[in-house]
Design a protein around this motif. Structure first.
Motif, PDB file in Angstrom:
ATOM      1  N   PRO A   1      14.234  35.857  35.704  1.00  0.00           N
ATOM      2  CA  PRO A   1      14.653  35.973  37.111  1.00  0.00           C
ATOM      3  C   PRO A   1      14.909  34.612  37.753  1.00  0.00           C
ATOM      4  O   PRO A   1      14.167  33.654  37.529  1.00  0.00           O
ATOM      5  N   LYS A   2      15.997  34.567  38.555  1.00  0.00           N
ATOM      6  CA  LYS A   2      16.397  33.322  39.198  1.00  0.00           C
ATOM      7  C   LYS A   2      16.702  33.570  40.673  1.00  0.00           C
ATOM      8  O   LYS A   2      17.254  34.607  41.028  1.00  0.00           O
ATOM      9  N   GLY A   3      16.395  32.618  41.495  1.00  0.00           N
ATOM     10  CA  GLY A   3      16.722  32.718  42.907  1.00  0.00           C
ATOM     11  C   GLY A   3      15.840  33.698  43.650  1.00  0.00           C
ATOM     12  O   GLY A   3      14.972  34.366  43.070  1.00  0.00           O
ATOM     13  N   PRO A   4      16.068  33.836  44.952  1.00  0.00           N
ATOM     14  CA  PRO A   4      15.197  34.683  45.790  1.00  0.00           C
ATOM     15  C   PRO A   4      15.281  36.164  45.457  1.00  0.00           C
ATOM     16  O   PRO A   4      14.348  36.915  45.753  1.00  0.00           O
ATOM     17  N   ASN A   5      16.394  36.584  44.835  1.00  0.00           N
ATOM     18  CA  ASN A   5      16.565  37.999  44.513  1.00  0.00           C
ATOM     19  C   ASN A   5      16.182  38.339  43.079  1.00  0.00           C
ATOM     20  O   ASN A   5      16.348  39.477  42.641  1.00  0.00           O
ATOM     21  N   GLY A   6      15.719  37.351  42.338  1.00  0.00           N
ATOM     22  CA  GLY A   6      15.354  37.603  40.952  1.00  0.00           C
ATOM     23  C   GLY A   6      16.546  37.937  40.079  1.00  0.00           C
ATOM     24  O   GLY A   6      16.446  38.751  39.152  1.00  0.00           O
ATOM     25  N   ASP A   7      17.689  37.275  40.339  1.00  0.00           N
ATOM     26  CA  ASP A   7      18.914  37.557  39.590  1.00  0.00           C
ATOM     27  C   ASP A   7      18.824  37.047  38.160  1.00  0.00           C
ATOM     28  O   ASP A   7      18.070  36.120  37.848  1.00  0.00           O
ATOM     29  N   GLU A   8      19.667  37.641  37.307  1.00  0.00           N
ATOM     30  CA  GLU A   8      19.766  37.177  35.925  1.00  0.00           C
ATOM     31  C   GLU A   8      20.817  36.083  35.772  1.00  0.00           C
ATOM     32  O   GLU A   8      20.889  35.438  34.723  1.00  0.00           O
ATOM     33  N   VAL A   9      21.650  35.881  36.784  1.00  0.00           N
ATOM     34  CA  VAL A   9      22.666  34.839  36.739  1.00  0.00           C
ATOM     35  C   VAL A   9      22.238  33.668  37.627  1.00  0.00           C
ATOM     36  O   VAL A   9      21.459  33.836  38.564  1.00  0.00           O
ATOM     37  N   THR A  10      22.756  32.489  37.329  1.00  0.00           N
ATOM     38  CA  THR A  10      22.402  31.294  38.079  1.00  0.00           C
ATOM     39  C   THR A  10      23.024  31.326  39.467  1.00  0.00           C
ATOM     40  O   THR A  10      24.239  31.534  39.605  1.00  0.00           O
ATOM     41  N   PRO A  11      22.241  31.139  40.506  1.00  0.00           N
ATOM     42  CA  PRO A  11      22.777  31.141  41.872  1.00  0.00           C
ATOM     43  C   PRO A  11      23.771  29.994  42.091  1.00  0.00           C
ATOM     44  O   PRO A  11      23.723  28.970  41.411  1.00  0.00           O
ATOM     45  N   GLY A  12      24.668  30.191  43.080  1.00  0.00           N
ATOM     46  CA  GLY A  12      25.628  29.158  43.437  1.00  0.00           C
ATOM     47  C   GLY A  12      26.949  29.263  42.730  1.00  0.00           C
ATOM     48  O   GLY A  12      27.919  28.600  43.103  1.00  0.00           O
ATOM     49  N   VAL A  13      27.020  30.083  41.695  1.00  0.00           N
ATOM     50  CA  VAL A  13      28.250  30.347  40.947  1.00  0.00           C
ATOM     51  C   VAL A  13      28.572  31.826  41.114  1.00  0.00           C
ATOM     52  O   VAL A  13      27.663  32.666  41.105  1.00  0.00           O
ATOM     53  N   LYS A  14      29.855  32.146  41.279  1.00  0.00           N
ATOM     54  CA  LYS A  14      30.262  33.547  41.389  1.00  0.00           C
ATOM     55  C   LYS A  14      30.496  34.115  39.992  1.00  0.00           C
ATOM     56  O   LYS A  14      31.209  33.515  39.188  1.00  0.00           O
ATOM     57  N   TRP A  15      29.934  35.302  39.734  1.00  0.00           N
ATOM     58  CA  TRP A  15      29.931  35.876  38.390  1.00  0.00           C
ATOM     59  C   TRP A  15      30.607  37.246  38.381  1.00  0.00           C
ATOM     60  O   TRP A  15      30.376  38.069  39.263  1.00  0.00           O
ATOM     61  N   LEU A  16      31.407  37.493  37.333  1.00  0.00           N
ATOM     62  CA  LEU A  16      31.976  38.818  37.054  1.00  0.00           C
ATOM     63  C   LEU A  16      31.693  39.170  35.614  1.00  0.00           C
ATOM     64  O   LEU A  16      31.939  38.361  34.704  1.00  0.00           O
ATOM     65  N   THR A  17      31.169  40.379  35.383  1.00  0.00           N
ATOM     66  CA  THR A  17      31.072  40.881  34.010  1.00  0.00           C
ATOM     67  C   THR A  17      32.036  42.048  33.849  1.00  0.00           C
ATOM     68  O   THR A  17      32.182  42.879  34.758  1.00  0.00           O
ATOM     69  N   LEU A  18      32.678  42.106  32.697  1.00  0.00           N
ATOM     70  CA  LEU A  18      33.568  43.207  32.338  1.00  0.00           C
ATOM     71  C   LEU A  18      33.022  43.858  31.086  1.00  0.00           C
ATOM     72  O   LEU A  18      32.713  43.181  30.102  1.00  0.00           O
ATOM     73  N   ARG A  19      32.871  45.179  31.140  1.00  0.00           N
ATOM     74  CA  ARG A  19      32.356  45.894  29.968  1.00  0.00           C
ATOM     75  C   ARG A  19      33.117  47.184  29.769  1.00  0.00           C
ATOM     76  O   ARG A  19      33.782  47.695  30.666  1.00  0.00           O
ATOM     77  N   SER A  20      33.006  47.733  28.580  1.00  0.00           N
ATOM     78  CA  SER A  20      33.586  49.038  28.280  1.00  0.00           C
ATOM     79  C   SER A  20      32.659  50.140  28.783  1.00  0.00           C
ATOM     80  O   SER A  20      31.458  49.938  28.939  1.00  0.00           O
ATOM     81  N   ASP A  21      33.251  51.305  29.035  1.00  0.00           N
ATOM     82  CA  ASP A  21      32.413  52.438  29.419  1.00  0.00           C
ATOM     83  C   ASP A  21      31.471  52.828  28.282  1.00  0.00           C
ATOM     84  O   ASP A  21      30.268  52.939  28.471  1.00  0.00           O
ATOM     85  N   ASN A  22      32.029  52.989  27.069  1.00  0.00           N
ATOM     86  CA  ASN A  22      31.175  53.357  25.931  1.00  0.00           C
ATOM     87  C   ASN A  22      31.802  53.011  24.582  1.00  0.00           C
ATOM     88  O   ASN A  22      31.394  53.538  23.561  1.00  0.00           O
ATOM     89  N   ASN A  23      32.830  52.125  24.587  1.00  0.00           N
ATOM     90  CA  ASN A  23      33.606  51.876  23.382  1.00  0.00           C
ATOM     91  C   ASN A  23      33.436  50.463  22.839  1.00  0.00           C
ATOM     92  O   ASN A  23      34.222  50.012  22.017  1.00  0.00           O
ATOM     93  N   ASP A  24      32.410  49.745  23.289  1.00  0.00           N
ATOM     94  CA  ASP A  24      32.133  48.399  22.797  1.00  0.00           C
ATOM     95  C   ASP A  24      31.174  48.501  21.626  1.00  0.00           C
ATOM     96  O   ASP A  24      30.037  48.976  21.771  1.00  0.00           O
ATOM     97  N   LYS A  25      31.598  48.040  20.460  1.00  0.00           N
ATOM     98  CA  LYS A  25      30.777  48.180  19.255  1.00  0.00           C
ATOM     99  C   LYS A  25      29.443  47.449  19.371  1.00  0.00           C
ATOM    100  O   LYS A  25      28.482  47.781  18.672  1.00  0.00           O
ATOM    101  N   PHE A  26      29.361  46.447  20.248  1.00  0.00           N
ATOM    102  CA  PHE A  26      28.134  45.673  20.384  1.00  0.00           C
ATOM    103  C   PHE A  26      27.336  46.033  21.632  1.00  0.00           C
ATOM    104  O   PHE A  26      26.423  45.301  22.028  1.00  0.00           O
TER     105      PHE A  26
END
Length: 459
Positions: free
Chosen positions: A172-197
């Protein structure tokens, strides 16, 4: 996804200012550094960069990296020849970002990563000083919570949710316990259910029927904008039109003006020639990818008939590869299909066929292949490969040498990016591969004389 898209690519940091460009540089667009995944290369970003260029992002501010040793260690705590640790991968990215900032005069960069490249980015931002040098991050198919969380099953792999590396990365990072580093804007893109990993079943890690304890939403991160893309596969989380559209919207606040790639009238192609390392314990079966230059390799480029694959005259370009690994530049003709013949000691003479290029690119990377012991009885060997995605028998329209069921491609799931045909007739003939509207035609070559054919899809 089934519509063929035209596209374009840029170069490495080493060719940052050398790429030919029809668009001026713009201080309004920060540099984007693209980081590939496990075992991959800069070439996979070709279509993504073409889409950025078409929508006005300056070519000299789009930089795709080639990590020298792109494969992760089996165990992060144990050094392994030809493979890199998370720390080594992060150090490479540190140096490249600093070079980009110096070359462009920009104060910050945008980082876009696929798969393992996403964890390299996260590690750099969190632990390598990147938080002050990065404005936005886009992660496609990032195994943010590992690929498996199985007690006793290779726990110190960087792809294990139980590894020290992943646990520290997700602390956890920052006041909200985020998994990403504060101060940088983050986007994750994922498949609904078709990602082999990102599968709850262990079929793609060699443990079918065994729970991985990692759900479909494993790539999502607390504190990031998390977006789901329908039916895309693992690589398409970064390299598909849908991924580009989501990325552009996130970076600019508006949808892209065009999803079709604007063709250029004058094309220059270039790239690097790389090979495979060999395991010292089992050279026959232990080859692994690297992105080191294959010095001394000879490249010849031929214009071909797109219907028959036959060469249209003598080579239009020849070069012996030097220490920079580059086989170009080559002034190509719009609408022309090409064969790239690569000759290097220890490799098969590899004939790589591509469909016509719509735009210039300096990441047309070439990799000769080897004839494996199990294939030495074949009269001819032909591989159809899709570097920027996988084959999905339920989703895609495919044909390889007239077959609609591709050898080696499972009937369900998207986890295979190549299909191989071994022919028992050595007579040279045309052979075709088709995928969702793109067609590549080449010629068979005699395996007994050390030749093989590669039909490489662009889209």
């Amino acid at each position: 996804m089934h519509t063929r898209r035209h596209i374009l690519a840029t170069g490495l940091v080493t060719s940052l200012l050398a790429a030919c460009s029809t668009m001026p540089s713009s201080a309004d667009r920060p540099p984007i550094v693209f980081v590939h995944g496990n075992g991959d290369s800069a070439a996979l970003w070709q279509t993504t960069i073409w889409r950025f260029e078409t929508n006005g992002w300056p070519r000299d501010r789009l930089i795709a990296l080639d990590q020298p040793m792109p494969l992760a260690r089996d165990n992060d705590n144990v050094p392994q020849a030809g493979r890199s640790s998370p720390a080594e991968s992060m150090a490479f990215l540190q140096g490249e970002v600093d070079r980009v900032l110096k070359a462009t005069g920009a104060s910050k960069v945008i980082l876009i990563g696929n798969s393992r490249g996403g964890n390299t980015i996260r590690n750099y931002v969190q632990n390598g000083g990147g938080a002050s040098k990065v404005s936005q991050v886009v992660l496609g198919g990032n195994p943010a919570h590992g690929i498996w969380a199985i007690p006793g099953f290779n726990e110190q792999s960087e792809f294990s949710s139980l590894s020290t590396f992943i646990l520290r990365l997700n602390a956890p990072k920052g006041p909200n316990g985020d998994e990403v580093t504060p101060g940088v804007k983050w986007l994750t893109l994922r498949s609904d259910n078709n990602d082999k990993f990102a599968q709850p079943d262990g079929v793609w890690i060699g443990a079918p029927g065994k729970p991985t304890n990692v759900p479909y939403d494993g790539p999502a991160l607390k504190g990031a904008t998390n977006q789901v893309l329908q039916r895309v596969d693992h690589r398409e989380t970064s390299f598909s039109p849908a991924a580009f559209a989501a990325t552009w919207q996130f970076l600019t606040g508006a949808p892209p003006k065009s999803m079709d790639i604007a063709p250029e009238s004058a094309l220059t192609l270039d790239g690097r020639v790389t090979g495979f390392g060999l395991s010292s314990t089992d050279p026959a079966s232990g080859q692994f990818t690297n992105n080191l230059p294959l010095v001394g390799a000879q490249v010849a480029v031929y214009a071909t008939d797109p219907i028959t694959g036959v060469r249209r005259g003598d080579a239009v370009h020849r070069k012996t590869v030097g220490t920079d690994g580059r086989w170009g530049p080559f002034a190509s003709q719009p609408g022309t299909a090409y064969e790239f013949e690569v000759i290097a000691p220890g490799y098969a003479t590899t004939h790589i066929y591509r469909s016509p290029f719509p735009r210039s690119s300096s990441v047309v990377n070439l990799r000769p292949d080897r004839i494996l012991p199990a294939d030495r009885d074949a009269q001819a060997i032909v591989i159809l490969t899709r570097p920027r995605g996988y084959f999905d028998a339920q989703r895609d329209t495919m044909r390889f040498d007239g077959q609609t069921v591709l050898p080696g491609v499972p009937p369900r799931g998207a986890g295979v990016s190549s299909s191989k045909i071994k022919l028992d007739n050595g007579a040279q003939r045309a052979i075709k591969g088709e995928f969702n509207g793109e067609r590549v035609t080449g010629l068979t070559w005699p395996a007994a004389q050390g030749h093989m054919t590669l039909l490489e899809l662009t889209y």
